[in-house]
Design an enzyme around this catalytic site. Sequence first.
Site, short mmCIF file in Angstrom:
data_model
loop_
_atom_site.label_atom_id
_atom_site.label_comp_id
_atom_site.label_asym_id
_atom_site.label_seq_id
_atom_site.Cartn_x
_atom_site.Cartn_y
_atom_site.Cartn_z
N GLY A 96 0.82 -1.21 0.00
CA GLY A 96 0.00 0.00 0.00
C GLY A 96 0.85 1.25 0.00
O GLY A 96 1.98 1.28 -0.48
N GLY A 97 0.28 2.30 0.60
CA GLY A 97 0.95 3.60 0.63
C GLY A 97 2.32 3.52 1.28
O GLY A 97 3.16 4.40 1.07
N GLY A 115 19.43 14.99 -31.45
CA GLY A 115 19.05 15.43 -30.11
C GLY A 115 19.74 14.60 -29.04
O GLY A 115 20.02 15.10 -27.94
N ALA A 116 20.02 13.35 -29.36
CA ALA A 116 20.65 12.48 -28.36
C ALA A 116 22.09 12.91 -28.09
O ALA A 116 22.61 12.71 -27.00
CB ALA A 116 20.59 11.03 -28.82
C1 HXC Z 1 -2.19 -4.47 12.29
C2 HXC Z 1 -1.12 -6.26 11.36
C3 HXC Z 1 -1.18 -5.66 10.10
C4 HXC Z 1 -1.78 -4.38 10.00
C5 HXC Z 1 -0.14 -7.52 9.91
N1 HXC Z 1 -0.49 -7.41 11.18
N2 HXC Z 1 -0.56 -6.46 9.20
N3 HXC Z 1 -1.62 -5.67 12.45
N4 HXC Z 1 -2.26 -3.83 11.11
N5 HXC Z 1 -1.82 -3.71 8.83
C6 HXC Z 1 -0.16 -8.32 12.28
C7 HXC Z 1 -0.93 -9.62 12.24
O1 HXC Z 1 -2.18 -9.46 12.86
C8 HXC Z 1 0.01 -10.53 13.05
O2 HXC Z 1 -0.14 -10.18 14.41
C9 HXC Z 1 1.38 -10.03 12.62
O3 HXC Z 1 1.20 -8.70 12.14
C10 HXC Z 1 1.99 -10.85 11.52
O4 HXC Z 1 1.06 -10.94 10.46
P1 HXC Z 1 0.67 -12.34 9.76
O5 HXC Z 1 -0.48 -12.06 8.88
O6 HXC Z 1 0.54 -13.39 10.80
O7 HXC Z 1 2.00 -12.63 8.93
P2 HXC Z 1 2.13 -13.17 7.46
O8 HXC Z 1 1.28 -14.36 7.25
O9 HXC Z 1 3.58 -13.31 7.23
O10 HXC Z 1 1.56 -12.02 6.52
C11 HXC Z 1 2.18 -10.75 6.48
C12 HXC Z 1 1.34 -9.75 5.66
C13 HXC Z 1 -0.15 -9.80 6.14
C14 HXC Z 1 1.43 -10.15 4.18
C15 HXC Z 1 1.98 -8.40 5.83
O11 HXC Z 1 -0.14 -9.67 7.55
C16 HXC Z 1 -0.95 -8.72 5.53
O12 HXC Z 1 -1.36 -8.81 4.39
N6 HXC Z 1 -1.19 -7.65 6.33
C17 HXC Z 1 -1.99 -6.55 5.87
C18 HXC Z 1 -1.19 -5.71 4.92
C19 HXC Z 1 -1.94 -4.47 4.55
O13 HXC Z 1 -2.88 -4.53 3.80
N7 HXC Z 1 -1.57 -3.39 5.22
C20 HXC Z 1 -2.18 -2.14 5.06
C21 HXC Z 1 -1.60 -1.58 3.79
S1 HXC Z 1 -2.24 -0.02 3.47
P3 HXC Z 1 0.19 -11.21 15.58
O14 HXC Z 1 -0.33 -10.54 16.81
O15 HXC Z 1 -0.52 -12.48 15.26
O16 HXC Z 1 1.67 -11.37 15.60
C22 HXC Z 1 -1.20 0.93 4.24
C23 HXC Z 1 -1.59 2.32 4.12
C24 HXC Z 1 -0.40 3.18 4.29
O17 HXC Z 1 -0.28 0.55 4.82
C25 HXC Z 1 -0.85 4.49 3.81
C26 HXC Z 1 0.22 5.46 3.79
C27 HXC Z 1 -0.28 6.66 3.06
#
Ligand code: HXC
Length: 517
Positions: A172-173, A407-408
Site C-alpha cells: 500500500g501507501g 538530439g541524443a
Molecule cells: C495491524 C497487522 C497488520 C496491519 C499484519 N499485522 N498487518 N496488524 N495492522 N496492517 C499483524 C498480524 O495481525 C500478526 O499479528 C502479525 O502482524 C503478523 O502478520 P501475519 O499475517 O501473521 O503474517 P504473514 O502471514 O507473514 O503475513 C504478512 C502480511 C499480512 C502479508 C503483511 O499480515 C498482511 O497482508 N497484512 C496486511 C497488509 C496491509 O494490507 N496493510 C495495510 C496496507 S495499506 P500477531 O499478533 O498475530 O503477531 C497501508 C496504508 C499506508 O499501509 C498508507 C500510507 C499513506
Amino acid sequence: MPIKKELLDTLKDKRKKAKAAGGQDKIDKRHKKGQLTARERVERLIDPNTFQEQGLYVEHDCHEFGMEKKYLAGDGVICGMGHVDGRPVSVASQDFTVGGGTLGSKHAQKITRIMDNAAELGTPLVAINDSGGARIQEGVSSLSGYGQVFYRNVYLSGLVPQIAIIAGPCAGGAAYSPALTDFLIMTKTGASMYITGPEVIKAATGEECTKEEIGSATAHATVSGNIHFVAENDDHAIAITKRLLSFLPSNNMQDPPHRLNEEIALTSDPSINEIIPKDFKRPFDTKLVIEKIVDDGDFIEVQEYFAKNIIVCFGRISGIVVGFIANQSSFKAGSIDIDASDKAARFIRFCNAFNIPIVNLVDVPGFMPGKQQESGGIIRHGAKMLSAYSAATVPKITLIMRKAYGGAYLAMCSSDLGADRVYAWPSAEIAVMGAEGAVNILYGKELKGADNEQEARKKYQEEYRDRFASPYQAARLGLVTDVIEPSETKRVLSLALHNLLGKRLTRPPKKHGLIPL
Ligand code: HXC
C-alpha cells in the site's frame, strides 16, 4: 556509594524484554524463511559496538481492539545511529516479529526523530522496511504517521543520501516512503512491494496476476524500474548498502569520499584502442570501457537490469568518485528511450545534489523511434535528461566514443548543455543523423536519377561520413575540447577531473525550476 543493584537489575530486565522482540517463536519463523531479524540487520550493517539505540523502551498508547493488553517491544522499530566504515549513519529497522512491524503513531515518531537527526547531523539515512503497513488498530493516526515520514523523506531529499532496503512486505501507501528515497535495495527472500495486491486488482479490474509478477524484486528491477539493486538475501542487501555508501558523501555539504592521495594515472592503456569494432555498425560493451578507466576495475552499477541501453554507475578515476552515464550499444543499439531517460535523469540529479562529478560515455544513435515511444511521451521523458544535465553544476565531462547523433548528442551532455570538457575519440561521429538517413534526405532526387543507385548511395554516404561523421567538424567549431586516442582516456579524464574539482558554479536564486515530470 555505588548505584543500587536493584536499579541495575531492573535496567537489565527491561533491556532484555525489549530486545526479545516478538519472542523466539517468531524469530525462528523468520530465520526459517531465510530472513534476519530487525536487530540482526542493524548489527550486520553497523560497525561493531558503535550502535546507539534511540527509543528502545517506547511503547504504543493505543487502547482500541484490545491493544492496551498488547506489549509491542520498541513499538516494532529499532532506531538509532551507528558507524558504517567509520562514518555515522542514521538507521531505522522495522521489526516484523513485533506486531508485524506495523506503523502506529509511536513507531512513526521514532522514525521521524531519527530522520530529523539525519537532517540536523548530516548523516545518511538507511531505512530497513519490513512491515504489514499502517497499523489498522490505530486508524488515521497510523496514516498520519506515514504522512510525517513522507514529509521528512522529501525534506531530506538532496540533504543526505537516503537508502531504503525492502526486506519484507511493503504494501500500500507504505511503499511511498521507499519511493521517496534515493536508492531502493530489495531482497529476493520474503520481500514484496505493491500498492494493491493480486486480490484487490482482481476485484477492481478483473485482471489476474501473481504477487511475484507485480511485487517481487525481479519484477521491480526489470520491469517497473522501482528499485535499484536486487539482493539475494538480507546479508547481500547490507553488503550493497555499505558498498553504495562507500561512494557517497554523508550530506550535500560534503564532497564524496575521494581518495585524493591516489596517484594520478598518467600512463596510457593501448588495450582501449581495441574496444571499438572496425565495423562501425557492430555493437560493443561499454562496460569494458568503464572497467578499464575506473580504479581497480571497480564500479557499482545502479539499476543494472532496467533500461539496459543506458548504464549508470559509480566508480573512482585516480581516486575521484564519479557518476558515469554511458550508452550501451549492445542493447537497443544504445538508443535513448523513455525508461533510459528516466533512469539517467534521476541519476544525474542525484550526482549533482551530492557533489559527484559526472562522466558521460557517448555512443548513441538517437532517441528511440516508435509509436509506443511517441505516445508514451518520449518528448517529456527525454527532456528530463536535457533538464538534468543543464541544471547540474558539478564537473561534467563528456567522452564521445562513437555515434553522437541529433538530439541524443545534446541529451548526453554536449558542450552546449554545460559540459566542462568534451573529449572525442577519432571514431566519434558527431552529426545531425547517421549517413544512411542523411543521404536519403539530402540526395533523394539524385539517388532516384542515378544509373546505379546502390553505388551512388555508397559514394554519398562515404562523402557524408568524411565530412560530418567525424569529430573534426565539431572540433573546428570549438564544440570538442580535444580529440584523443582511446588509449589516453584514463590519463585525460584523470587530469581533467583533478583540474575541475574546484568548480564552483552558482546560479541565480529561485524557488525551483520545473523538471519535465
Ligand atoms: C495491524 C497487522 C497488520 C496491519 C499484519 N499485522 N498487518 N496488524 N495492522 N496492517 C499483524 C498480524 O495481525 C500478526 O499479528 C502479525 O502482524 C503478523 O502478520 P501475519 O499475517 O501473521 O503474517 P504473514 O502471514 O507473514 O503475513 C504478512 C502480511 C499480512 C502479508 C503483511 O499480515 C498482511 O497482508 N497484512 C496486511 C497488509 C496491509 O494490507 N496493510 C495495510 C496496507 S495499506 P500477531 O499478533 O498475530 O503477531 C497501508 C496504508 C499506508 O499501509 C498508507 C500510507 C499513506
